[in-house]
Design a protein around this motif. Structure first.
Motif, short mmCIF file in Angstrom:
data_model
loop_
_atom_site.label_atom_id
_atom_site.label_comp_id
_atom_site.label_asym_id
_atom_site.label_seq_id
_atom_site.Cartn_x
_atom_site.Cartn_y
_atom_site.Cartn_z
N LYS A 95 0.82 -1.21 0.00
CA LYS A 95 0.00 0.00 0.00
C LYS A 95 0.86 1.27 0.00
N GLN A 98 2.00 1.90 -3.56
CA GLN A 98 0.92 2.45 -4.38
C GLN A 98 0.62 3.90 -4.01
N SER A 106 1.00 -8.41 -9.19
CA SER A 106 1.13 -9.73 -8.60
C SER A 106 1.70 -10.68 -9.65
N ALA A 119 -9.87 -13.93 -2.58
CA ALA A 119 -10.15 -12.49 -2.68
C ALA A 119 -11.38 -12.08 -1.91
N PRO A 123 -9.53 -8.65 0.44
CA PRO A 123 -9.89 -7.73 -0.66
C PRO A 123 -8.69 -7.11 -1.37
N PHE A 124 -7.55 -7.00 -0.69
CA PHE A 124 -6.39 -6.39 -1.33
C PHE A 124 -5.94 -7.17 -2.56
N ARG A 126 -7.58 -7.78 -5.00
CA ARG A 126 -8.17 -7.11 -6.16
C ARG A 126 -7.59 -5.71 -6.38
N GLU A 127 -6.54 -5.36 -5.64
CA GLU A 127 -6.05 -3.99 -5.67
C GLU A 127 -4.71 -3.83 -6.38
N PHE A 128 -4.17 -4.90 -6.96
CA PHE A 128 -2.94 -4.77 -7.72
C PHE A 128 -3.19 -3.95 -8.98
N ASP A 129 -2.15 -3.27 -9.44
CA ASP A 129 -2.27 -2.53 -10.68
C ASP A 129 -2.35 -3.47 -11.88
N ASP A 131 -2.55 -7.96 -12.53
CA ASP A 131 -2.52 -9.32 -11.98
C ASP A 131 -1.92 -10.27 -13.01
#
Length: 206
Positions: A95, A98, A106, A119, A123-124, A126-129, A131
């Motif tokens: 985080k 980012q 990932s 996921a 929930p994180f 789903r937060e990669f720039d 995948d």
């Protein structure tokens, strides 16, 4: 060069992945060792990570080993207990990168359905720039082709990528392509590497 993107493995980097520990707690170390000697459970998991159906693959394996049928099914039915807990310091580093505007990808050996399941708990994921999930790619680390897929998908040259993974063979395969790498043995070492690379300050990496 200063990395232009940071690539995280997930298992044992962002989330602990310890099937043996789980089974020790459920059936005891002696029975766990006997089961892992009798059944190639990690090979079964590689098939899931390569894109085979999560439940079908595990349940089919369970039917092949009547003596261990119920125990093998736990790999599916209680899977989330094997993939726990979150490594909080690593998540803070993700985080923090980012927040600095550094792209974070990932690159993980993970099944299609098992990733979706994870996921919902984490929930994180789903937060990669970007995948790069082995189940969707149909290839697993340390195959050179999966690293090439990251290079092509991101549009970045190998030397612009900084990658961390807990497995030395995965790191070696990335380094062979010219990636910057860090063998993950704990979050503090990874934090230090990110500071050394000029991506985070000491305060941001804490």
């Amino acid at each position: 060069m200063t990395p232009q993107a940071v690539v995280f493995d997930i298992g044992n980097v962002l989330i602990e992945w310890q099937p043996e520990r789980f089974y020790d707690s459920v059936i005891g170390p002696d029975r766990r060792r006997a089961m892992f000697d009798a059944v190639d459970l990690h090979g079964m998991n590689d098939r899931v990570d390569s894109g085979e159906n999560f439940r079908d693959t595990i349940y089919a394996t369970a039917e092949e080993y009547a003596d261990w049928r119920d125990e093998i099914r736990l790999w599916h039915d209680r899977w989330i207990e094997m993939a726990a807990p979150v490594i909080d310091h690593s998540l803070r580093l993700m985080k923090a990168l980012q927040a600095r505007g550094v792209p974070v990808f990932s690159l993980t050996n993970f099944g299609i359905q098992s990733y979706d399941h994870a996921a919902t708990h984490y929930p994180f994921l789903r937060e990669f720039d970007r995948d790069f999930i082995s189940g969707h790619l149909g290839m697993i680390k340390p195959a050179p082709s999966i690293y090439k897929a990251v290079e092509q998908g991101s549009g970045l040259p190998p030397e612009a990528l900084l990658f961390t993974d807990d497995r030395a063979d995965n790191i070696a395969a990335a380094a062979a392509r010219g990636w910057q790498t860090h063998h993950f043995t704990g979050p503090q070492g990874w934090a230090d590497r990110l500071v050394h690379a000029g991506l985070l300050s000491r305060e941001e990496a804490a």
